[in-house]
Write a protein that holds these residues in place. Sequence first.
Motif, PDB file in Angstrom:
ATOM      1  N   PHE A  48      87.670  49.896 -28.476  1.00 34.10           N
ATOM      2  CA  PHE A  48      87.656  50.078 -29.923  1.00 34.10           C
ATOM      3  C   PHE A  48      88.862  49.403 -30.570  1.00 34.10           C
ATOM      4  N   ASN A 172      87.102  56.316 -30.442  1.00 30.94           N
ATOM      5  CA  ASN A 172      87.330  56.024 -31.859  1.00 30.94           C
ATOM      6  C   ASN A 172      88.802  56.057 -32.238  1.00 30.94           C
ATOM      7  N   PHE A 247      78.362  56.823 -38.235  1.00 29.78           N
ATOM      8  CA  PHE A 247      79.219  55.874 -37.548  1.00 29.78           C
ATOM      9  C   PHE A 247      79.359  54.569 -38.322  1.00 29.78           C
ATOM     10  N   ILE A 251      83.093  53.004 -38.929  1.00 30.99           N
ATOM     11  CA  ILE A 251      83.604  51.706 -38.500  1.00 30.99           C
ATOM     12  C   ILE A 251      83.740  50.756 -39.683  1.00 30.99           C
ATOM     13  N   SER A 254      86.823  51.721 -41.513  1.00 30.23           N
ATOM     14  CA  SER A 254      87.995  51.393 -40.693  1.00 30.23           C
ATOM     15  C   SER A 254      88.405  49.934 -40.885  1.00 30.23           C
ATOM     16  N   PRO A 280      90.978  56.912 -39.905  1.00 31.73           N
ATOM     17  CA  PRO A 280      90.389  56.762 -38.571  1.00 31.73           C
ATOM     18  C   PRO A 280      90.912  57.774 -37.558  1.00 31.73           C
ATOM     19  N   SER A 284      88.361  60.357 -35.811  1.00 35.87           N
ATOM     20  CA  SER A 284      88.190  60.294 -34.360  1.00 35.87           C
ATOM     21  C   SER A 284      88.442  61.647 -33.713  1.00 35.87           C
ATOM     22  N   ARG A 287      85.701  64.304 -34.140  1.00 36.63           N
ATOM     23  CA  ARG A 287      84.348  64.051 -33.622  1.00 36.63           C
ATOM     24  C   ARG A 287      83.931  65.064 -32.557  1.00 36.63           C
ATOM     25  N   GLY A 341      83.416  61.658 -38.840  1.00 33.90           N
ATOM     26  CA  GLY A 341      83.652  62.081 -37.461  1.00 33.90           C
ATOM     27  C   GLY A 341      82.801  63.276 -37.079  1.00 33.90           C
ATOM     28  N   ASN A 344      79.288  62.031 -36.730  1.00 33.59           N
ATOM     29  CA  ASN A 344      79.105  61.264 -35.495  1.00 33.59           C
ATOM     30  C   ASN A 344      78.842  62.191 -34.317  1.00 33.59           C
TER      31      ASN A 344
END
Length: 456
Positions: A48, A172, A247, A251, A254, A280, A284, A287, A341, A344
């Motif tokens: 990642f 992530n 997601f 991303i 991000s 982020p 992450s 999640r 998160g 996800n």
Amino acid sequence: MTAPAPTRRSGRWIERWDPEDERFWEETGRRTANRNLWFSVLSEHIGFSVWTLWSVLVLFMGPEYGLTPADKFLLTSVVTLVGAVARVPYTFAVAVFGGRNWTVVSASLLLVPTTAAFVVMEPGTSFSTFLLVGLLAGIGGGNFASSMTNINAFFPLRKKGWALGLNAGGGNVGVAAIQLVALAVIGAGGGPRVLLGIYIPLIVVAAVLAAFFMDNIENVRNDTGAAKDAAKDVHTWIMSVLYIGTFGSFIGYSFAFGQVLTNQFGRTPLQATYLTFMGPLLGSLIRPVGGRLADRYGGARITLCTYVAMAAATAVLVVAGMQKSLPLFVAAFVVLFSLTGIGNGSTFKMIPGIFQARALAEGLEGEEAVRYGRRLSGASMGLIGAVGALGGVGINLAFRQSFLSYGSGTGAFVAFLAYYAVCFALTWAVYLRRTAPATRATASAEAKPQLSYVEV
């Protein structure tokens, strides 16, 4: 009487693996699964970081590089696109080569884009060269799909929400990690090559550790029929749409957050980096919480609630952008990241449950139902992950067009708000509208199993 240990052959292959057997799991399986999980997380984390490398590198690229804001959004869109496409072959590579073997290979491949970026990262390099090197960085996005497919095979259904959430969340975190490292490098007066020089040896470490401590599972065999069956199943594509919202948002934001701050609010690269890592990082770390909540309350319920909250946070972003309020904008963006998160984690928990429900509806029972669910859920994860990552491409292109048309990202946020409304409606209509009691009544009347998704 103790449970039999996993049967092995040479090359770190496990021939017998049955995580649904509770005695096997508690006495021998859990330890092996957790060991593979932690080293999978490390490799995916580095993947990642490499995938989102250019979200940081574009902040280093000042006027001397000759790139416009639109050029930078196009560059990050290309990187995201390749990462999404790479997820499809990476999913099936686990069955062809083995989870441990492919983790070693995929981690080693990350040396290619990082070394290439190290060579070309200087003023005077053409935009087309940057695009080509960005294409190479996209392979880091593929690591997610192979890692999730591999870990899905190690854990029993009742543990998948937490395990998959932890695996994905740990990966992530690589997005936030590279932004924090970039912050330290910029703060110390270093350049982009210093950042790349830090990650090259880390890639080697991840590959070596995977080689020594991970395992392959013999009964995860290449099955092109599983891929075809997953592609034909409507739930693969419904879940892809939902995963775009969670997601794809994670991303996409991000890659874009730092550029929005520099272009819309006039922040310097250092000022932007001080703020961008928070979203982020929280998205992450939370999640696995989304996965754990889904294990307890049902993935569909958590996903539905998440989309309501994401829509509310996006509405606040529209207001903050119109009022040019940086504190409100950053606060709402960080909340939105956190919600992606949770979503996800909950969406990926839904996938094994959906295909297990389909197995029961087909009249399968016991180990046969488990094999059916594991077969299709593993195949579908790569497809869903790939389509979901395409949402990141859409987000960056939407921001690019919004800045070209309006000079801000507000127009893009309005479009995202509408998409979250669609995802809310789809989640409710497909996975929550048909309640379990009604399904049982129908099943009794027709004397055959019926699908019930309310608990997935």
